[in-house]
Design a protein around this motif. Structure first.
Motif, mmCIF file in Angstrom:
data_model
loop_
_atom_site.group_PDB
_atom_site.id
_atom_site.type_symbol
_atom_site.label_atom_id
_atom_site.label_comp_id
_atom_site.label_asym_id
_atom_site.label_seq_id
_atom_site.Cartn_x
_atom_site.Cartn_y
_atom_site.Cartn_z
ATOM 1 N N VAL A 52 9.881 3.590 1.940
ATOM 2 C CA VAL A 52 10.650 3.778 0.708
ATOM 3 C C VAL A 52 9.766 4.357 -0.384
ATOM 4 C CG1 VAL A 52 11.918 2.552 -1.108
ATOM 5 C CG2 VAL A 52 12.269 1.944 1.282
ATOM 6 N N THR A 53 8.532 3.883 -0.467
ATOM 7 C CA THR A 53 7.602 4.382 -1.483
ATOM 8 C C THR A 53 7.341 5.867 -1.282
ATOM 9 O OG1 THR A 53 6.559 2.208 -1.608
ATOM 10 C CG2 THR A 53 5.326 4.043 -2.518
ATOM 11 N N SER A 54 7.203 6.293 -0.040
ATOM 12 C CA SER A 54 6.976 7.709 0.251
ATOM 13 C C SER A 54 8.087 8.570 -0.332
ATOM 14 C CB SER A 54 6.922 7.949 1.760
ATOM 15 O OG SER A 54 6.036 7.091 2.409
ATOM 16 N N HIS A 55 9.301 8.166 -0.099
ATOM 17 C CA HIS A 55 10.456 8.946 -0.553
ATOM 18 C C HIS A 55 10.633 8.847 -2.067
ATOM 19 C CE1 HIS A 55 11.735 10.132 3.427
ATOM 20 N NE2 HIS A 55 11.495 8.897 3.814
ATOM 21 N N ASN A 56 10.385 7.676 -2.636
ATOM 22 C CA ASN A 56 10.513 7.511 -4.076
ATOM 23 C C ASN A 56 9.433 8.273 -4.831
ATOM 24 O OD1 ASN A 56 12.790 5.951 -3.926
ATOM 25 N ND2 ASN A 56 11.692 4.008 -4.062
ATOM 26 N N SER A 57 8.267 8.438 -4.223
ATOM 27 C CA SER A 57 7.178 9.168 -4.868
ATOM 28 C C SER A 57 7.517 10.645 -5.025
ATOM 29 C CB SER A 57 5.890 9.044 -4.051
ATOM 30 O OG SER A 57 5.455 7.708 -4.032
ATOM 31 N N ALA A 58 8.275 11.161 -4.078
ATOM 32 C CA ALA A 58 8.634 12.577 -4.142
ATOM 33 C C ALA A 58 9.766 12.762 -5.127
ATOM 34 C CB ALA A 58 9.051 13.080 -2.762
ATOM 35 N N ALA A 83 5.499 18.054 -3.239
ATOM 36 C CA ALA A 83 5.707 16.690 -2.751
ATOM 37 C C ALA A 83 6.724 16.685 -1.614
ATOM 38 C CB ALA A 83 6.172 15.793 -3.893
ATOM 39 N N LEU A 84 7.824 17.407 -1.782
ATOM 40 C CA LEU A 84 8.840 17.471 -0.721
ATOM 41 C C LEU A 84 8.298 18.190 0.511
ATOM 42 C CD1 LEU A 84 12.103 18.214 -2.733
ATOM 43 C CD2 LEU A 84 11.354 16.042 -1.714
ATOM 44 N N GLY A 85 7.515 19.231 0.296
ATOM 45 C CA GLY A 85 6.892 19.937 1.418
ATOM 46 C C GLY A 85 5.932 19.039 2.169
#
Length: 84
Positions: A78-84, A62-64
């Motif tokens: 924000v959703t993108s970052h919270n998903s990871a 996910a981080l990659g």
């Protein structure tokens, strides 16, 4: 014979299937693949893809994925970052 158009919606459906079946590594692989194809990767598709990495606890993928998307100038939210 009907040909299915491969677009962001088609790939989002595939990511949802990977998430439900717990195949997070395939989700990460697919995200890498579509970035080199002519599919427009938008924020929503990014969020679905990153979320698909969660069921298997594949936070590294996910981080990659976030890193790759940022490098390709996909707008993350924000959703993108919270998903990871």
């Amino acid at each position: 014979r009907t040909r299915i158009e491969l677009d962001a919606y088609t790939y989002a459906a595939a990511f949802r299937c990977f998430a439900k079946s717990g195949h997070s590594s395939q989700a990460a692989d697919l995200l890498s693949d579509i970035q080199v194809m002519s599919v427009e990767v938008n924020t929503i598709l990014c969020n679905v893809a990153v979320s698909a990495c969660q069921p298997g606890g594949d936070w590294q993928s996910a981080l990659g994925a976030l890193s790759d998307l940022r490098r390709n100038r996909v707008e993350l939210d924000v959703t993108s970052h919270n998903s990871a």
